[in-house]
Motif scaffolding. Structure first.
Motif, PDB file in Angstrom:
ATOM      1  N   ARG A  35      23.007  60.289  42.426  1.00 17.15           N
ATOM      2  CA  ARG A  35      22.841  59.082  43.243  1.00 17.15           C
ATOM      3  C   ARG A  35      23.742  59.122  44.456  1.00 17.15           C
ATOM      4  O   ARG A  35      23.322  58.820  45.578  1.00 17.15           O
ATOM      5  N   GLU A  41      16.148  57.007  43.532  1.00 14.45           N
ATOM      6  CA  GLU A  41      15.816  56.651  42.152  1.00 14.45           C
ATOM      7  C   GLU A  41      14.325  56.870  41.904  1.00 14.45           C
ATOM      8  O   GLU A  41      13.490  56.632  42.773  1.00 14.45           O
ATOM      9  N   ARG A  42      14.010  57.323  40.704  1.00 10.90           N
ATOM     10  CA  ARG A  42      12.606  57.450  40.310  1.00 10.90           C
ATOM     11  C   ARG A  42      12.117  56.123  39.766  1.00 10.90           C
ATOM     12  O   ARG A  42      12.842  55.406  39.095  1.00 10.90           O
ATOM     13  N   PRO A 316      18.008  59.451  39.248  1.00 12.62           N
ATOM     14  CA  PRO A 316      17.238  60.173  40.262  1.00 12.62           C
ATOM     15  C   PRO A 316      16.804  61.578  39.852  1.00 12.62           C
ATOM     16  O   PRO A 316      15.825  62.094  40.398  1.00 12.62           O
TER      17      PRO A 316
END
Length: 354
Positions: A35, A41-42, A316
């Motif tokens: 991060r 972020e997914r 992420p």
């Protein structure tokens, strides 16, 4: 690490780190390092965009916790029963969300969702009251925010940011250590109003030790910032299903402010440097509490589990299984550095019968 003297002029480079970043780093150093490196972020499978009939589980958890705090505090302030106060706070939430046009369950699902949410609120109330002492049940619940400015009517209490001098490691032989001042800001976990305990309102009926680690981090930050007397602390983890015997809180011994600041400086330094190896909190806690022979083997076991879950799987990095843990000696040293104080404070309190 020894902090070098301030540079000429007396001012350090200034950086800011939030409590949430420190908490996430303890959970999964790898994902938090990603991060901070700028990886996005997914989206999770239960994201609100893919569930048009209701809010995401994360958003719902945040909303229900807010409802619980409002209802609990209303009951305390008015001297009334808890359950009617929770129902009133929940009704106000649903009306507000619908008025603002936010996603709430459609009328076909509203009654079932309302019942399920109220069961969670009721269970939180019963389980928390079941573990608090009689006098503690009349204390409000508060969030404390470090940094920022207080605003009239805001639910959070505000205190100055915690400033820590931190020595970053040298990159090349002969380099001088770089000194920075780190401002720790952000919202701490939910606390009893006298700051003697943290309260984690769980969303899963499965027990976890992780909320105790978050509570211990808050305890250390409060001590380092001088925001409560040097005294024992408890971390509560509250189940969302009613329990005849609610989970016991974790007792934590008092911590010396200087020791608290030194521990946080080490943790902040680790966060700023980053870690591109796998060392999730679940593995460290299992290793420490169960006396396992190898921390590295536990990390590999969690990583390679076909249907496993763990903090390192969220963030992420979409394929954290591609990363290896540190070697055994390094893994143990990092675990002791980051969670040794937590384990020591619990052991001291338990031995003292706290």
């Amino acid at each position: 690490a020894e902090v070098p003297p301030a540079p000429p002029g007396g001012r350090d480079d200034a950086l800011e780190v939030t409590f949430a970043e420190l908490r996430r780093f303890l959970h999964s150093p790898l994902q938090e390092t990603a991060r901070r490196a700028g990886l996005a972020e997914r989206a999770e499978a239960d994201d609100a965009a893919t569930e048009p009939l209701e809010v995401s589980r994360l958003d719902l958890a945040v909303l229900l916790r807010d409802v619980f705090v409002r209802g609990w505090n209303a009951a305390v302030e008015r001297g009334g029963e808890l359950e009617p106060a929770l129902v009133a706070a929940h009704d106000a939430l649903l009306e507000r969300e619908e008025r603002l046009g936010r996603r709430v369950p459609t009328r076909a699902f509203l009654a079932a969702a309302r019942r399920a949410q109220r069961e969670v609120l009721r269970a939180w109330g019963l389980n928390l009251r079941g573990r608090l002492e009689a006098g503690e049940r009349q204390r409000p619940l508060r969030h404390l925010r470090l940094g920022g400015v207080a605003s009239p009517g805001a639910p959070d209490e505000v205190a100055p940011a915690l400033e820590l001098p931190v020595a970053l490691p040298v990159e090349l032989p002969g380099d001088l250590a770089r000194r920075v001042t780190v401002r720790v800001t952000g919202r701490l976990p939910l606390l009893l109003a006298d700051r003697s305990a943290s309260v984690s309102l769980g969303t899963s009926p499965g027990w976890s030790e992780a909320p105790f680690v978050e509570g211990a981090l808050a305890h250390v930050v409060l001590a380092a910032a001088g925001l409560r007397d040097q005294a024992p602390f408890r971390a509560f983890h509250v189940c969302p299903e009613w329990q005849r015997a609610p989970w016991k809180p974790a007792p934590l011994a008092a911590v010396d402010p200087a020791a608290a600041r030194a521990h946080l400086a080490d943790l902040v330094c680790d966060l700023l440097v980053g870690q591109w190896t796998l060392l999730p909190l679940e593995a460290v806690l299992a290793f420490q509490s169960k006396g396992l022979p190898s921390l590295r083997d536990k990390v590999l076991e969690l990583r390679d589990a076909e249907f496993g879950r763990g903090s390192f799987r969220y963030g992420p990095l979409g394929r954290p299984g591609d990363f290896a843990p540190p070697d055994e000696a390094t893994a143990r040293a990092l675990a002791a550095r980051r969670l040794g104080l937590y384990r020591a404070l619990r052991t001291q309190a338990e031995e003292a019968g706290a």
